[in-house]
Design a protein around this motif. Structure first.
Motif, PDB file in Angstrom:
ATOM      1  N   ILE A 121      -1.725  12.102  -5.954  1.00  0.00           N
ATOM      2  CA  ILE A 121      -2.983  11.462  -5.559  1.00  0.00           C
ATOM      3  C   ILE A 121      -3.360  10.334  -6.510  1.00  0.00           C
ATOM      4  N   TRP A 179      -2.086   1.032  -6.183  1.00  0.00           N
ATOM      5  CA  TRP A 179      -2.916   0.073  -5.452  1.00  0.00           C
ATOM      6  C   TRP A 179      -3.697  -0.849  -6.379  1.00  0.00           C
ATOM      7  N   ILE A 181     -12.501   2.284  -1.790  1.00  0.00           N
ATOM      8  CA  ILE A 181     -11.137   2.695  -1.445  1.00  0.00           C
ATOM      9  C   ILE A 181     -10.667   3.813  -2.381  1.00  0.00           C
ATOM     10  N   TRP A 228       0.813  -1.223   0.000  1.00  0.00           N
ATOM     11  CA  TRP A 228       0.000   0.000   0.000  1.00  0.00           C
ATOM     12  C   TRP A 228       0.841   1.266   0.000  1.00  0.00           C
ATOM     13  N   TRP A 232      -9.969   7.593  -0.935  1.00  0.00           N
ATOM     14  CA  TRP A 232      -8.622   8.144  -1.029  1.00  0.00           C
ATOM     15  C   TRP A 232      -8.609   9.444  -1.829  1.00  0.00           C
ATOM     16  N   VAL A 273      -0.893   7.132  -6.553  1.00  0.00           N
ATOM     17  CA  VAL A 273      -0.986   6.232  -5.402  1.00  0.00           C
ATOM     18  C   VAL A 273      -2.112   5.227  -5.598  1.00  0.00           C
ATOM     19  N   GLU A 274      -3.314   5.700  -5.960  1.00  0.00           N
ATOM     20  CA  GLU A 274      -4.398   4.737  -6.171  1.00  0.00           C
ATOM     21  C   GLU A 274      -4.140   3.910  -7.429  1.00  0.00           C
ATOM     22  N   SER A 323     -10.866  12.307  -0.087  1.00  0.00           N
ATOM     23  CA  SER A 323     -10.320  12.861   1.161  1.00  0.00           C
ATOM     24  C   SER A 323      -9.061  13.673   0.910  1.00  0.00           C
ATOM     25  N   THR A 324      -8.146  13.148   0.110  1.00  0.00           N
ATOM     26  CA  THR A 324      -6.916  13.896  -0.156  1.00  0.00           C
ATOM     27  C   THR A 324      -7.203  15.155  -0.982  1.00  0.00           C
TER      28      THR A 324
END
Length: 415
Positions: free
Chosen positions: A146, A153, A363, A85, A367, A149-150, A370-371
Motif C-alpha cells: 500500500i 506516485w 489521492i 500509475w 488510496w 504504491v503511493e 480504501s485499501t
C-alpha cells in the motif's frame, strides 16, 4: 592535465562518500524514531497494555524492513514509467546507477525507515483493543504494497508528482498516509470499553507513564532532524550544506512553537498545562513543517509550528466529541497536521499549487484509506481484529504476550 583529472576524480569520490555517509546517519536518526514512537505509545496507554504496544513497535519495524527490501522499494522506485500509475513488480532494490551521488543501499536504508514511521502511526491509534496478529498481518500489506504504491506516485516520479504536488519530506506521503490507514482501522475496530458514555460523554483514560511519553517525544524530535535534514539528500557542497542547516533550524523552531502554542491553548481552554497536549503540539509542529522545511523563512517556519500546535488540540477534542477513539492522538497529529502542512507549502514554494496539493493529498488519502479498509475488513471477517471484552479488561499484555511490563503491580495467582 593528468593531475587535474586525478584531483577531480578524488573530489568526486569524496563527495560520494560524504553524501552516502550523511544519508546513512540521517537514516539512523530516523530509525531512532522507532524508539520514540515505542516510548510515546507505551507511556500513553495503560500499564496492562505496555508489553503489547512495545511488541507491536519492534515487530512492525522488523516487518517493514523485510517487506520493503523484498518488494516495497522495487515497487516504489525501480523501472517505473515516468508519470505513470501502475508500478512494476519485482524483488529487491535494483542496481546502482552510473553517476549516482550516493550508494544505492544508503538510499534504501533511508527510505525503509520512513516506511516504518508510517506504520508506527497506525500502532498508536488502534492501541489497547486490537489483536496483535491481525495488526502484524496488516503491517505486511501496508509496508510491502500500500505505502510503496503511493510512494511511487509521488516521490517515485509517478502521476501525482506531475500535478504540482510538493511534499519535501513526507507530511502527506508518510504521516497523512499512516493516519489514513489508522482511520480505517479505528472505524472498523470501535472505541475502547468505557471510553464513551451512553450519552456521548467522554471518559478520559490516562496513560500509565508520562515520563516515558515525554522521553519518546524528545526522541522523535531528535530523529526528525534526520527525517527532514536527510531529505535534502546531499550535503557535500556549500549550497546543500546551507540548506541542511536551514532545515534543521526550521524543523526545531516549528516543534518549539508547536509545544508553546498547545500550552497556551490548554491554558485558555482549561486553565491547566496538559502535558499530553503539549507533547502532541510539538509533534504537530514537526509534522506540519515536514511538507517543506526549506522554503519558508525562519519566522514563517515558526508560525507554521505555532498554528499546527494549536490546531492539534482542537482536532483531538473534536474527534473525541464524535466518539473517534485514538488513544495517542495519532490521527490529529499526523493526519490533520499533515494535511495542514501540505496546504501551506504554496505560500513559500512556487513549485507547488493549491490545487495540486489538495488533489495530491486527496489521492494519497483515498488510496491508503480504501485499501486499508478492505484489508482490515477481510481480517475482521476472518480472524477478527478485536480482542474479547475479557481480554480487553485484563489487558493486552496477558491476552497477547503473557508478559506483564510491570509485574510488581500484578497479584500472583495462589498468593
Amino acid at each position: 592535465m593528468e593531475e587535474l583529472t586525478k584531483m577531480g576524480a578524488t573530489v568526486t569520490e569524496l563527495r560520494f562518500a560524504l553524501d552516502t555517509f550523511y544519508f546513512l546517519i540521517s537514516g539512523v536518526l530516523v530509525m531512532w524514531m522507532a524508539a520514540g514512537f515505542a516510548m510515546l505509545e507505551a507511556g500513553l496507554v495503560r500499564s496492562k497494555n505496555t508489553t503489547e504496544i512495545l511488541t507491536k513497535n519492534i515487530c512492525l519495524y522488523a516487518i517493514a524492513c523485510t517487506m520493503f527490501l523484498l518488494v516495497g522499494y522495487n515497487i516504489m522506485y525501480v523501472d517505473n514509467a515516468e508519470g505513470g500509475w501502475l508500478p512494476t513488480l519485482s524483488t529487491f532494490i535494483g542496481t546502482q546507477a552510473d553517476g549516482a551521488d550516493h550508494a544505492l543501499e544508503s538510499d534504501f536504508f533511508f527510505q525503509v525507515v520512513f516506511v516504518a514511521t508510517a506504520m508506527s502511526i497506525v500502532s498508536g491509534a488502534v492501541a489497547e483493543r486490537m489483536k496483535l496478529w491481525a495488526f502484524l498481518i496488516f503491517t505486511v500489506v501496508l509496508t510491502g504494497f500500500i505505502y510503496p504504491v503511493e510512494g511511487f506516485w509521488t516521490w517515485g516520479g509517478g502521476f501525482v508528482s506531475k500535478l504540482g504536488f510538493v511534499d519535501f519530506a513526507g507530511s502527506g506521503i508518510v504521516h497523512m498516509a499512516g493516519a489514513a490507514a489508522a482511520v480505517a482501522g479505528v472505524l472498523l475496530l470501535g472505541a475502547r470499553k468505557g471510553k464513551y458514555g451512553p450519552n456521548g460523554q467522554v471518559n478520559p483514560i490516562p496513560g500509565s507513564n508520562l515520563p516515558m511519553a515525554t522521553l519518546g517525544t524528545f526522541i522523535l524530535w531528535m530523529g526528525w532532524f534526520g527525517f527532514n535534514g536527510g531529505s535534502q539528500l546531499l550535503v557535500s557542497d556549500a549550497e546543500n550544506a546551507s540548506s541542511v542547516a536551514k532545515i534543521f533550524v526550521n524543523t526545531n523552531s516549528a516543534a518549539a512553537l508547536g509545544a508553546i502554542s498547545a500550552l497556551i491553548v490548554c491554558r485558555i481552554l482549561w486553565g491547566k498545562a496538559d502535558l499530553t497536549m503539549i507533547l502532541n503540539g510539538a509533534l504537530a509542529g514537526l509534522v506540519a513543517i515536514t511538507a517543506d522545511p526549506l522554503s519558508p523563512s525562519l519566522p514563517v517556519a515558526a508560525l507554521i509550528g505555532l498554528l499546527a500546535g494549536g490546531l492539534v488540540v482542537f482536532s483531538i477534542v473534536m474527534l473525541d466529541k464524535i466518539c473517534f477513539d485514538d488513544p495517542v492522538g495519532a490521527v490529529s497529529v499526523h493526519g490533520v497536521a499533515g494535511l495542514f502542512g501540505l496546504m501551506l507549502v504554496p505560500f513559500s514554494n512556487s513549485d507547488a499549487t493549491f490545487s495540486g496539493q489538495l488533489l495530491g493529498a486527496a489521492i494519497i488519502f483515498a488510496w491508503v484509506f480504501s485499501t486499508s479498509f478492505v484489508v482490515w475488513l477481510v481480517l475482521k471477517k476472518t480472524m477478527g481484529i478485536r480482542v474479547s471484552e475479557e481480554e480487553e479488561y485484563l489487558g493486552m499484555d496477558v491476552a497477547d504476550c503473557g508478559i506483564d511490563a510491570y509485574p510488581e503491580f500484578v497479584t500472583v495467582k495462589g498468593s
